[in-house]
Scaffold this active site. Structure first.
Site, PDB file in Angstrom:
ATOM      1  N   ASN A  55      -2.492  -3.702   3.668  1.00 51.35           N
ATOM      2  CA  ASN A  55      -2.442  -2.204   3.296  1.00 51.35           C
ATOM      3  C   ASN A  55      -3.894  -1.656   2.879  1.00 51.35           C
ATOM      4  O   ASN A  55      -4.458  -2.252   1.856  1.00 51.35           O
ATOM      5  CB  ASN A  55      -1.560  -2.269   1.994  1.00 51.35           C
ATOM      6  CG  ASN A  55      -1.669  -0.822   1.389  1.00 51.35           C
ATOM      7  OD1 ASN A  55      -1.911  -0.034   2.049  1.00 51.35           O
ATOM      8  ND2 ASN A  55      -0.868  -0.588   0.248  1.00 51.35           N
ATOM      9  N   LYS A  98      -4.702   1.389   2.452  1.00 54.02           N
ATOM     10  CA  LYS A  98      -4.782   2.350   1.415  1.00 54.02           C
ATOM     11  C   LYS A  98      -5.803   3.405   1.798  1.00 54.02           C
ATOM     12  O   LYS A  98      -5.786   3.769   3.085  1.00 54.02           O
ATOM     13  CB  LYS A  98      -5.142   1.727  -0.063  1.00 54.02           C
ATOM     14  CG  LYS A  98      -4.308   0.766  -0.508  1.00 54.02           C
ATOM     15  CD  LYS A  98      -4.446   0.229  -1.896  1.00 54.02           C
ATOM     16  CE  LYS A  98      -3.354  -0.987  -2.301  1.00 54.02           C
ATOM     17  NZ  LYS A  98      -3.328  -1.400  -3.763  1.00 54.02           N
ATOM     18  N   HIS A 139       5.565   2.107  -2.177  1.00 56.01           N
ATOM     19  CA  HIS A 139       4.244   1.188  -2.902  1.00 56.01           C
ATOM     20  C   HIS A 139       4.318   1.802  -4.073  1.00 56.01           C
ATOM     21  O   HIS A 139       4.493   2.869  -4.400  1.00 56.01           O
ATOM     22  CB  HIS A 139       3.068   1.558  -1.978  1.00 56.01           C
ATOM     23  CG  HIS A 139       1.883   0.811  -2.428  1.00 56.01           C
ATOM     24  ND1 HIS A 139       1.072   1.046  -3.695  1.00 56.01           N
ATOM     25  CD2 HIS A 139       1.661  -0.425  -2.143  1.00 56.01           C
ATOM     26  CE1 HIS A 139       0.473  -0.099  -4.088  1.00 56.01           C
ATOM     27  NE2 HIS A 139       0.597  -1.002  -3.045  1.00 56.01           N
ATOM     28  N   GLU A 168       1.788   2.824  -5.891  1.00 49.79           N
ATOM     29  CA  GLU A 168       0.959   3.991  -5.926  1.00 49.79           C
ATOM     30  C   GLU A 168       1.541   5.420  -5.564  1.00 49.79           C
ATOM     31  O   GLU A 168       1.471   6.196  -6.228  1.00 49.79           O
ATOM     32  CB  GLU A 168      -0.435   3.624  -5.278  1.00 49.79           C
ATOM     33  CG  GLU A 168      -1.301   2.711  -5.920  1.00 49.79           C
ATOM     34  CD  GLU A 168      -2.015   1.836  -4.912  1.00 49.79           C
ATOM     35  OE1 GLU A 168      -2.217   2.042  -3.810  1.00 49.79           O
ATOM     36  OE2 GLU A 168      -2.666   0.673  -5.382  1.00 49.79           O
ATOM     37  N   GLU A 200       5.834  -6.665  -5.410  1.00 53.62           N
ATOM     38  CA  GLU A 200       4.449  -6.326  -5.869  1.00 53.62           C
ATOM     39  C   GLU A 200       4.663  -6.178  -7.291  1.00 53.62           C
ATOM     40  O   GLU A 200       4.822  -4.858  -7.606  1.00 53.62           O
ATOM     41  CB  GLU A 200       4.003  -5.413  -5.162  1.00 53.62           C
ATOM     42  CG  GLU A 200       3.853  -5.448  -3.683  1.00 53.62           C
ATOM     43  CD  GLU A 200       2.542  -4.780  -2.945  1.00 53.62           C
ATOM     44  OE1 GLU A 200       1.798  -5.190  -2.467  1.00 53.62           O
ATOM     45  OE2 GLU A 200       2.612  -3.287  -3.245  1.00 53.62           O
ATOM     46  N   GLY A 229      -4.347  -4.830  -7.753  1.00 53.56           N
ATOM     47  CA  GLY A 229      -5.739  -4.510  -7.781  1.00 53.56           C
ATOM     48  C   GLY A 229      -6.326  -4.731  -9.072  1.00 53.56           C
ATOM     49  O   GLY A 229      -7.352  -4.359  -9.561  1.00 53.56           O
ATOM     50  N   SER A 261      -3.060  -8.860  -5.671  1.00 52.73           N
ATOM     51  CA  SER A 261      -4.368  -9.718  -5.799  1.00 52.73           C
ATOM     52  C   SER A 261      -4.179 -10.965  -5.034  1.00 52.73           C
ATOM     53  O   SER A 261      -4.801 -12.032  -5.500  1.00 52.73           O
ATOM     54  CB  SER A 261      -4.695 -10.089  -7.311  1.00 52.73           C
ATOM     55  OG  SER A 261      -5.012  -8.740  -7.929  1.00 52.73           O
TER      56      SER A 261
END
Ligand code: PGA
Length: 252
Positions: A9, A11, A97, A99, A169, A175, A215
């Site tokens: 991904n 991003k 996702h 985010e 996730e 991250g 991660s």
């Protein structure tokens, strides 16, 4: 047998020139890998999808989108439809996702509409689910992920599941450099598969690929991928470097 998948991904990183280079580098480094029953997917930003599809032609790399609007067309300035994605050769989309959920207010109800639109357009969905740190700390994490699945996916018919890939996730691991332990990942992946088996049936659940994301890097990929219900990874930061991404693919 369910398919193993390593998906990158990207991003909001990587411009047109960098995208072309990165695909070429990944192409070169994976071309001699056996990759039996394993798919490699990269998800660049919308603007680079058309060229990425062309650059990945005749290779083992598939190209996915990071998002899609739920409507088929209309006055939605700045948005991208399923048909537009299909028209440049996209077959897979990441939806839900964390985010998108936290920064763009996408909730279970909206995501369920996006899933319906994607499936109605014969697109495959990589659907992300995962709990926040507070939920992890209060032991509500299984319930939280269970409700995300129920609210966005359990209206689907059994036949729809051939186009669903799940990505667990944990938000606290995205991250942050912090990864779920292999045991934490396995516990959740088993819980997810079991929930699907209860709602549908065991055979269907056994065929759903469930990826881990958060991660993942070359140093921890093998341990995580060795878990019985972990079928690969959705990789953020480490997918931006061909060497790291390739090392993760080799770990599967
Ligand atoms: P990360 O991102 O690998 O950089 O933690 C994973 C993701 O957001 O899909």
């Amino acid at each position: 047998m369910r398919t193993k998948i390593v998906a990158g991904n990207w991003k909001m990183n990587v411009n047109e020139v960098e995208s072309t280079e990165l695909i070429q580098e990944i192409k070169n480094s994976i071309q001699n890998l056996p990759l039996e029953n394993t798919r490699v997917i990269v998800a660049p930003s919308f603007i680079n999808l058309a060229s990425a599809v062309k650059n990945a032609d005749n290779s083992k790399i598939e190209v996915a989108a990071q998002n899609m609007h739920e409507a088929t067309s209309g006055a939605f300035t700045g948005e991208v439809s399923a048909d537009m994605l299909k028209s440049v050769g996209i077959k897979t989309i990441i939806l839900g996702h964390s985010e998108r959920r936290s920064l763009f207010n996408e909730d279970d109800e909206l995501l369920s509409k996006k899933i319906d639109t994607a499936l109605a357009n014969d697109l495959e969905v990589i659907f992300c689910i995962g709990e926040h740190l507070e939920e992890r700390k209060t032991d509500n994490y299984l319930l939280e992920v269970g409700s995300q699945i129920k609210n966005s996916l359990f209206h689907l018919e059994a036949k729809d599941w051939k186009n669903i890939i799940l990505a667990y996730e944990p938000v606290w691991a995205i991250g942050t450099g912090e990864t779920a332990s292999p045991e934490q990942a396995q516990e959740m992946h088993y819980f997810i598969r079991n929930a699907i088996a209860k709602k549908y049936n065991k055979e269907l659940a056994a065929n759903v690929s469930i990826l881990y994301g958060g991660s993942v890097k070359p140093s921890n990929a093998e341990e995580i991928f060795s878990q019985a219900d972990v079928d690969g990874g959705l990789i953020g930061g480490a997918s931006l470097k061909a060497n790291d991404f390739t090392a993760i693919i080799k770990a599967i």
